[in-house]
Design an enzyme around this catalytic site. Structure first.
Site, PDB file in Angstrom:
ATOM      1  N   LYS A   1     -51.010  91.053 108.466  1.00 36.71           N
ATOM      2  CA  LYS A   1     -49.563  90.167 107.946  1.00 36.71           C
ATOM      3  C   LYS A   1     -49.671  90.104 106.444  1.00 36.71           C
ATOM      4  CE  LYS A   1     -48.082  86.028 109.520  1.00 36.71           C
ATOM      5  NZ  LYS A   1     -47.563  85.113 108.912  1.00 36.71           N
ATOM      6  N   SER A   2     -50.551  89.698 105.707  1.00 40.28           N
ATOM      7  CA  SER A   2     -50.445  89.299 104.431  1.00 40.28           C
ATOM      8  C   SER A   2     -50.234  90.675 103.606  1.00 40.28           C
ATOM      9  CB  SER A   2     -51.823  88.683 103.943  1.00 40.28           C
ATOM     10  OG  SER A   2     -51.972  87.394 104.306  1.00 40.28           O
TER      11      SER A   2
ATOM     12  N   ARG B   1     -47.140  92.686 101.222  1.00 40.37           N
ATOM     13  CA  ARG B   1     -47.494  93.006  99.929  1.00 40.37           C
ATOM     14  C   ARG B   1     -47.273  94.609  99.889  1.00 40.37           C
ATOM     15  NH1 ARG B   1     -50.169  88.198 100.942  1.00 40.37           N
ATOM     16  NH2 ARG B   1     -51.062  87.173  99.362  1.00 40.37           N
TER      17      ARG B   1
ATOM     18  N   ARG C   1     -40.499  73.702 104.016  1.00 43.71           N
ATOM     19  CA  ARG C   1     -41.897  74.077 103.383  1.00 43.71           C
ATOM     20  C   ARG C   1     -41.762  73.843 101.911  1.00 43.71           C
ATOM     21  NH1 ARG C   1     -44.735  78.900 106.279  1.00 43.71           N
ATOM     22  NH2 ARG C   1     -46.310  77.947 104.933  1.00 43.71           N
TER      23      ARG C   1
ATOM     24  N   SER D   1     -54.336  78.591  96.569  1.00 47.99           N
ATOM     25  CA  SER D   1     -53.194  79.128  97.321  1.00 47.99           C
ATOM     26  C   SER D   1     -52.817  80.731  96.720  1.00 47.99           C
ATOM     27  CB  SER D   1     -51.676  78.602  97.232  1.00 47.99           C
ATOM     28  OG  SER D   1     -50.799  79.299  97.591  1.00 47.99           O
TER      29      SER D   1
ATOM     30  N   GLN E   1     -50.408  82.459  97.847  1.00 48.66           N
ATOM     31  CA  GLN E   1     -49.086  82.575  97.830  1.00 48.66           C
ATOM     32  C   GLN E   1     -48.669  82.176  96.113  1.00 48.66           C
ATOM     33  OE1 GLN E   1     -47.306  80.663 101.069  1.00 48.66           O
ATOM     34  NE2 GLN E   1     -47.966  82.214 102.558  1.00 48.66           N
TER      35      GLN E   1
ATOM     36  N   ASP F   1     -55.844  80.051 107.798  1.00 48.58           N
ATOM     37  CA  ASP F   1     -54.977  80.241 108.943  1.00 48.58           C
ATOM     38  C   ASP F   1     -55.795  80.126 110.175  1.00 48.58           C
ATOM     39  OD1 ASP F   1     -52.709  80.661 107.403  1.00 48.58           O
ATOM     40  OD2 ASP F   1     -53.182  82.765 107.144  1.00 48.58           O
TER      41      ASP F   1
ATOM     42  N   LYS G   1     -48.120  73.820 106.899  1.00 50.85           N
ATOM     43  CA  LYS G   1     -47.975  75.500 107.367  1.00 50.85           C
ATOM     44  C   LYS G   1     -46.648  75.515 108.194  1.00 50.85           C
ATOM     45  CE  LYS G   1     -51.585  77.038 105.199  1.00 50.85           C
ATOM     46  NZ  LYS G   1     -51.409  77.829 104.085  1.00 50.85           N
TER      47      LYS G   1
ATOM     48  N   ARG H   1     -49.260  80.349 115.471  1.00 49.14           N
ATOM     49  CA  ARG H   1     -50.541  80.190 115.555  1.00 49.14           C
ATOM     50  C   ARG H   1     -51.026  79.180 116.670  1.00 49.14           C
ATOM     51  NH1 ARG H   1     -51.182  82.628 110.089  1.00 49.14           N
ATOM     52  NH2 ARG H   1     -51.635  84.727 110.715  1.00 49.14           N
TER      53      ARG H   1
HETATM   54  C1  S3P Z   1     -50.957  83.839 102.737  1.00 41.74           C
HETATM   55  C2  S3P Z   1     -51.648  82.849 102.110  1.00 41.74           C
HETATM   56  C3  S3P Z   1     -51.877  81.423 102.938  1.00 41.74           C
HETATM   57  C4  S3P Z   1     -51.890  81.663 104.234  1.00 41.74           C
HETATM   58  C5  S3P Z   1     -50.796  82.398 104.686  1.00 41.74           C
HETATM   59  C6  S3P Z   1     -50.641  83.867 103.918  1.00 41.74           C
HETATM   60  C7  S3P Z   1     -50.696  85.124 101.813  1.00 41.74           C
HETATM   61  O1  S3P Z   1     -50.987  80.542 102.361  1.00 41.74           O
HETATM   62  O2  S3P Z   1     -51.877  80.458 104.798  1.00 41.74           O
HETATM   63  O3  S3P Z   1     -50.613  82.484 106.246  1.00 41.74           O
HETATM   64  O4  S3P Z   1     -50.322  85.899 102.449  1.00 41.74           O
HETATM   65  O5  S3P Z   1     -50.776  85.029 100.684  1.00 41.74           O
HETATM   66  P1  S3P Z   1     -51.107  79.726 101.142  1.00 41.74           P
HETATM   67  O6  S3P Z   1     -51.303  80.522  99.921  1.00 41.74           O
HETATM   68  O7  S3P Z   1     -50.289  78.556 101.248  1.00 41.74           O
HETATM   69  O8  S3P Z   1     -52.588  79.148 101.113  1.00 41.74           O
END
Ligand code: S3P
Length: 429
Positions: free
Chosen positions: A22-23, A27, A123, A168, A170, A316, A343, A389
């Protein structure tokens, strides 16, 4: 509202492939969209979250072929080719979608508004808006610029040296993407290393990223060139089957082509620490990311302490790690995991509630949980807390519960793993 029922199961056996990461999928469409030329993506995750990111890029003027399938072609517009979207961009349930795009859009020459569903609108967005404002961004949001919807008036940005108070990916990725549009260098340091998919992809597409200890930096104005991106299976989705095979007697499961980037393999380390029988086979390199087949066989688990640097590497996986703890011999303690409170749901509260209903003795801390393991759980009616999840973790818990387990609101699973139940049932033979 979709409800699922599960019962005690016999051994899980066979092979599956986890859905695309997914991540990395988020991207790939975003960074592909600002690259020059075609980016051909295979293994793209066809789930709600990543399709929302692809649609957002479409609304920003990027031509994308094959949305809804695993093979996508992004016809990149180059760094300066995006256009003002005609409408609000809706990222649905995805924190990665909204936070990375906020960074990407902060330095554009146009106005945009980003929002999401009721969970995403609760969030924290301040974690990206605050440093982006330090770069000169003009961003407003609800609740004093801390919540979505957020309105972005594209402006000229300047590089900053930012010490992030949280680990993080993100936040780091949002600033790296903004940094591509900033004058000078943007440097981000974090307390512990978070996943590095953005750094890898930017490099793969031609950017120079410097890394020193826990900090990364990027110079603005670097051009990216489209390429082939092969996305591995998502270890965070594989994790549900890793725990399922570990706790259901007689199981033997292989999960093919799974990403084993060391910033994501905390789940393997924790499960091994708990006594799991895990083998990493056929290690390969997908160019962008390392992958392998993961074989898991049933083995009795023992309780463990999960804290410190392991936390971001398994961030996660805590819902399913709570289930592993609930079925382990002895006590499992999770600490330093306050991030779980923000989350898709408050995962500490959600898992404590679900597992308590299933008969587990659990103590909640501000930053974690103490879980007393049991031989078997008791079937119960549990809630998903609108969190994919949590829903999948409780379904796995139900495989080791006496009586029926009913999980409410399971449609949230579609945000990351639409065919989760089909894959699980295929292992039941
Ligand atoms: C992610 C980073 C994580 C993770 C999320 C996906 C990403 O979050 O929990 O499911 O794709 O960069 P955080 O950056 O808030 O830790």
């Amino acid at each position: 509202m979709k409800t699922l029922k599960v019962n005690l199961t016999k051994a899980l056996k066979g092979e599956i492939k986890a859905p695309g990461d997914k991540s990395i999928s988020h991207r790939a469409v975003m960074i592909g969209g600002i690259s020059e030329g075609k980016t051909r993506i295979t293994g793209f995750l066809t789930a709600e979250d990543t399709i929302n990111s692809a649609r957002a890029m479409l609304n920003l003027g990027v031509n994308i072929e094959g949305i809804g399938t695993e093979s996508i072609i992004v016809n990149g517009k180059g760094l300066l080719g995006l256009r003002e979207p005609e409408n609000v961009l809706d990222l649905g349930n995805s924190g990665t979608g909204i936070r990375l795009l906020t960074g990407l859009l902060a330095g554009q020459g146009f106005f945009s508004v980003l929002t999401g569903d009721s969970s995403l609108r609760k969030r924290p967005m301040g974690r990206v808006i605050k440093p982006l404002k330090m770069m000169g961004a003009d961003i407003s949001g609800r609740e004093n610029d801390t919540k979505a919807p957020v309105a972005i008036k594209g402006t000229k940005l300047k590089g900053i040296d930012y010490n992030s108070p949280i680990s993080s990916a993100q936040v780091k990725s949002s600033l790296l993407l903004a940094g591509l549009y900033a004058e000078g260098e943007t440097k981000i340091a974090e307390p512990m290393k978070s996943r590095d998919h953005t750094e890898r992809m930017l490099r793969y597409l031609g950017a120079e990223i410097k890394e020193k200890g826990l900090s990364v930096s990027i110079k603005g104005g670097q051009r990216l060139k489209g390429a082939e991106l092969k996305i591995p299976g998502d270890i965070s989705s594989a994790a549900f089957f890793m725990v399922a095979a570990s706790v259901v007697e007689g199981s033997d499961v292989i999960i093919r082509d799974t990403g084993i980037n060391s910033t994501r393999t905390g789940i393997i380390d924790v499960l091994k620490m708990m006594g799991a029988d895990i083998e990493i086979l056929n290690k390969m390199d997908f160019g962008l990311e390392p992958v392998a087949d993961i074989r898991i066989r049933y083995a009795p688990l023992k309780g463990a302490v999960i804290s410190g640097g392991l936390v971001p590497r398994a961030i996660d996986e805590f819902p399913i790690l709570c289930v592993a703890g609930a079925l382990a011999d002895g006590e499992t303690v999770i600490r330093d995991a306050k991030e779980l409170r923000v989350k898709e749901s408050d995962r500490i509260a959600a898992m404590a509630d679900g597992l308590r209903r299933m008969g587990v003795d659990i103590e909640e801390f501000d930053d974690g949980l103490r879980i007393a393991g049991r031989e078997r759980l008791s079937g119960a009616v549990c809630k998903s807390y609108c969190d994919h999840r949590v829903a999948m973790a409780i379904i796995i818990a139900g495989l080791r519960a006496d009586g029926e387990t009913i999980i409410e609101d399971t449609e949230w699973i579609n945000t990351s793993f639409p065919d989760f139940m089909e894959k699980l049932n295929s292992l039941k033979g």
